[in-house]
Write an enzyme that holds these catalytic residues in place. Structure first.
Site, PDB file in Angstrom:
ATOM      1  CG  ASP A 125      -6.674  -1.857  -9.755  1.00 28.67           C
ATOM      2  OD1 ASP A 125      -7.763  -2.448  -9.922  1.00 28.67           O
ATOM      3  OD2 ASP A 125      -6.565  -0.801  -9.121  1.00 28.67           O
ATOM      4  CG  HIS A 132     -12.949   5.644 -11.356  1.00 29.40           C
ATOM      5  ND1 HIS A 132     -12.823   6.423 -10.230  1.00 29.40           N
ATOM      6  CD2 HIS A 132     -11.699   5.181 -11.637  1.00 29.40           C
ATOM      7  CE1 HIS A 132     -11.550   6.421  -9.836  1.00 29.40           C
ATOM      8  NE2 HIS A 132     -10.852   5.684 -10.677  1.00 29.40           N
ATOM      9  CD  GLU A 197      -8.609   3.871  -6.644  1.00 25.91           C
ATOM     10  OE1 GLU A 197      -8.545   4.909  -7.317  1.00 25.91           O
ATOM     11  OE2 GLU A 197      -8.025   2.819  -6.953  1.00 25.91           O
ATOM     12  CD  GLU A 199      -9.965  -1.046  -7.551  1.00 23.29           C
ATOM     13  OE1 GLU A 199      -9.583  -2.120  -8.069  1.00 23.29           O
ATOM     14  OE2 GLU A 199      -9.305   0.008  -7.581  1.00 23.29           O
ATOM     15  CG  ASP A 231      -5.951   0.185  -5.715  1.00 24.09           C
ATOM     16  OD1 ASP A 231      -4.892  -0.107  -5.132  1.00 24.09           O
ATOM     17  OD2 ASP A 231      -5.995   0.791  -6.796  1.00 24.09           O
ATOM     18  NE  ARG A 235      -7.398   8.947  -5.003  1.00 24.64           N
ATOM     19  CZ  ARG A 235      -7.653   7.889  -5.765  1.00 24.64           C
ATOM     20  NH1 ARG A 235      -6.780   7.496  -6.679  1.00 24.64           N
ATOM     21  NH2 ARG A 235      -8.770   7.217  -5.617  1.00 24.64           N
ATOM     22  CD  GLN A 238      -3.348   8.101  -8.265  1.00 25.15           C
ATOM     23  OE1 GLN A 238      -3.931   8.090  -7.176  1.00 25.15           O
ATOM     24  NE2 GLN A 238      -3.921   7.664  -9.366  1.00 25.15           N
ATOM     25  CE  LYS A 251      -4.001   4.048  -7.657  1.00 27.59           C
ATOM     26  NZ  LYS A 251      -5.461   4.101  -7.443  1.00 27.59           N
ATOM     27  CB  THR A 255      -4.279  -3.987  -2.265  1.00 28.50           C
ATOM     28  OG1 THR A 255      -3.443  -3.114  -3.019  1.00 28.50           O
ATOM     29  CG2 THR A 255      -5.577  -4.221  -3.015  1.00 28.50           C
ATOM     30  CD  GLU A 372     -15.086   8.601  -9.201  1.00 32.93           C
ATOM     31  OE1 GLU A 372     -16.154   8.683  -9.822  1.00 32.93           O
ATOM     32  OE2 GLU A 372     -14.578   7.515  -8.883  1.00 32.93           O
TER      33      GLU A 372
HETATM   34 CA    CA Z   1      -7.587   1.118  -8.411  1.00 38.48          CA
END
Ligand code: CA
Length: 426
Positions: A125, A132, A197, A199, A231, A235, A238, A251, A255, A372
Site C-alpha cells: 500500500d 492525504h 480508506e 483507494e 484499506d 486509528r 494505529q 491495517k 482489506t 481527514e
Molecule cells: Ca492505506
C-alpha cells in the site's frame, strides 16, 4: 470497436457502465464452481462456457486453459497482449453484429455471487496522495505536516494479503492495544476509531525477475488492470503502534477489493497528465521520470464514498455521499510506484496487489477517509438523518464507487466495493 453496440441491450445505456468498451474481468460462482467472466450490461459472459461451446477455438490453447481456471492468475501471467486477444474475442461474441446471439453464454449478475478474482500473494500500500499525506501529517505533526522525503520517495508499506476480501464481505470490528494520551498504559479493547480508506488498486500481470528493476517506461507492461480498494484502518490502534516501523495490526485485519478488474485498454481514453508539480518541487529522480508518464501516465478515475448507517437502512433512506475524488490527484502515478517498488530488485509476481493509498484531492469534499473528514474525531460529520459520526459504528455499510466518464466515450464503471461493520467479538 469500442463505440460499437452490443446485443445485450442494457450495455448500450450510457449510464450502465459495463459497455463493450469496458469488458472487465472477474470470477463468479456458478453452482459451486468458480468461473472467470466478463461483465457486460447487467450480465456476465461466462468464459468457461465460451471455451466449452467452441467460441474460443481460434485462441491459443494456453489462453483457453487460462479461461478455465478458478482465478485470473494464469491469464494475467500471459501478459496484456493475451488479455487484449481475449477481450477482442469477447467483443466479437457480444457485438450486435454477431450472427449468433447465444444466451447460454450469459449469467445475470443478480443471480450469482462474485468472489475474489485473483490469488494475491503480496500486497503493498502506497501513500501517493499529497493531499492525504498533508492532511494526516497536519493532525499528527502540525509543525511539519509533510516529511522531507515525500516529494522524492513514493512512500509505501507492505500490507497483508491473507485478509483481503471481496466486496460484500462483512468486516469484524478488531480489538487491539489502545492507549489514550492521559493513560500511562494501554488497554486491550475493540477499536473506537474504525475508518475506511478510499483507494485505487492495480494488479500485476506479467511478473518480474529478482534483482532486475522494472524500468519506468516498461512498467505498464506489468500492470494488468485496476480495481477499488478499501484499506480499513483502526486509528487508535494505529497511533499507538505505528512508530517506529509503520502500521501493523491497525491495517492487517481486513482489506476489501471490488470484484471487477478493469484493463488498461479500457482506461486508455481516460488517461491524463501526471499531477503538475508546483513551482519549487523537485523533479522526479531519473528512474521515476518518463515523458509518457508525465504526459499521460495518470488516470481520471472518479471515486466516491457513501455511508449507509443501520438507521438509514431501517428507514429506507439512500446512502449518503461522504466525499468524491479522482485518481488524477495522486502525486505519484502507478508506473512510478511500480518502478520504485522494483528499483531495489524486489521481484513482482503475477497477482500482486499495489494500492495507491487514500485518494484525497485538494477540496474539503474530496477527503478520502474519516480521519481527514472529522480531523481525528474532533469535528464529527452529520448525516442527512441527523446521526453523527466521528468514526464508523457497528452496522454501518461503507460503499466505494468508481467510474470514468468523458464526452464522446461510454461510461466505464469500476463497480463497487462494499463492507458492513460487525460488532467486535466479545
Ligand atoms: Ca492505506
Amino acid at each position: 470497436m469500442t463505440d460499437a453496440n452490443s446485443w445485450v441491450v442494457e450495455a448500450n445505456d450510457p449510464a450502465n457502465g459495463f459497455p463493450l468498451a469496458n469488458l472487465p474481468l472477474g470470477v463468479f460462482l456458478r453452482g459451486h464452481d468458480r468461473h472467470i467472466g466478463i461483465a457486460i450490461g447487467n450480465s456476465i459472459l461466462d468464459l468457461r462456457a465460451c471455451v466449452d461451446l467452441g467460441y474460443f477455438d481460434a485462441l491459443p490453447r494456453s489462453l483457453r486453459d487460462a479461461c478455465w481456471q478458478p482465478t485470473l492468475n494464469a491469464l494475467m501471467a500471459q501478459g496484456n497482449g493475451s488479455a487484449r486477444a481475449l477481450r477482442e474475442a469477447a467483443t466479437g461474441i457480444l457485438s450486435e453484429d454477431s450472427l449468433q446471439r447465444d444466451t447460454r453464454l450469459l449469467v445475470a449478475q443478480a443471480d450469482t455471487r462474485m468472489v475474489l478474482p485473483v490469488d494475491i500473494g503480496d500486497y503493498t500500500d502506497f501513500y501517493a496522495s499529497i493531499d492525504h499525506a498533508t492532511h494526516v501529517g497536519r493532525i499528527f505533526r502540525p509543525d511539519q505536516p509533510l516529511l522531507p522525503n515525500y516529494k522524492y520517495v513514493p512512500i509505501g508499506y507492505h500490507g497483508r494479503a491473507s485478509s483481503i476480501v471481496v466486496s460484500g464481505t462483512p468486516i469484524r470490528r478488531p480489538s487491539g492495544q489502545i492507549k489514550v494520551p492521559e493513560a500511562t498504559a494501554p488497554i486491550v479493547a475493540p477499536t473506537r476509531a474504525l475508518d475506511y480508506e478510499l483507494e485505487g488498486g492495480f494488479l500485476i500481470g506479467k511478473g518480474s525477475t529478482h534483482s532486475e528493476p522494472i524500468p519506468i517506461d516498461r512498467a505498464e507492461d506489468h500492470i494488468f488492470g485496476f480495481c477499488l480498494v478499501n484499506d480499513w484502518s483502526a486509528r487508535d490502534i494505529q497511533s499507538w503502534e505505528y512508530q517506529p516501523l509503520g502500521p501493523f495490526l491497525s491495517k492487517s485485519f481486513a482489506t476489501t477489493l471490488s470484484p471487477w478488474i478493469v484493463t488498461l485498454d479500457a482506461l486508455a481514453p481516460f488517461r491524463v497528465p501526471s499531477l503538475p508539480r508546483p513551482e519549487g518541487d523537485p523533479a522526479p529522480l531519473p528512474y521515476l521520470a518518463d515523458e509518457a508518464v508525465r504526459t499521460h501516465g495518470a488516470f481520471d478515475i472518479r471515486m466516491e464514498v457513501y455511508l449507509h448507517s443501520l438507521q438509514m437502512q431501517r428507514d429506507g433512506q439512500l446512502p449518503a455521499r461522504l466525499s468524491r475524488s479522482s485518481l488524477r490527484h495522486l502525486y505519484w502515478t502507478p508506473s512510478q510506484m511500480l518502478a520504485h517498488h522494483t528499483s531495489n530488485g524486489c521481484p513482482m509476481r503475477t497477482g500482486d496487489l499495489l494500492a495507491t493509498g487514500t485518494v484525497s484531492g485538494p477540496e474539503d469534499s474530496s477527503r478520502g477517509c474519516l480521519l481527514e473528514i472529522t480531523e481525528r474525531g474532533a469535528k464529527p460529520l452529520t448525516l442527512p438523518n441527523g446521526e453523527t459520526r466521528s468514526f464508523l459504528m457497528d452496522g454501518d455499510e461503507v460503499i466505494l464507487r468508481a467510474w470514468c466518464e468523458k464526452p464522446g466515450h461510454p461510461r466505464i464503471s469500476l463497480g463497487e466495493c462494499r463492507g458492513t461493520i460487525l460488532s467486535a467479538l466479545s
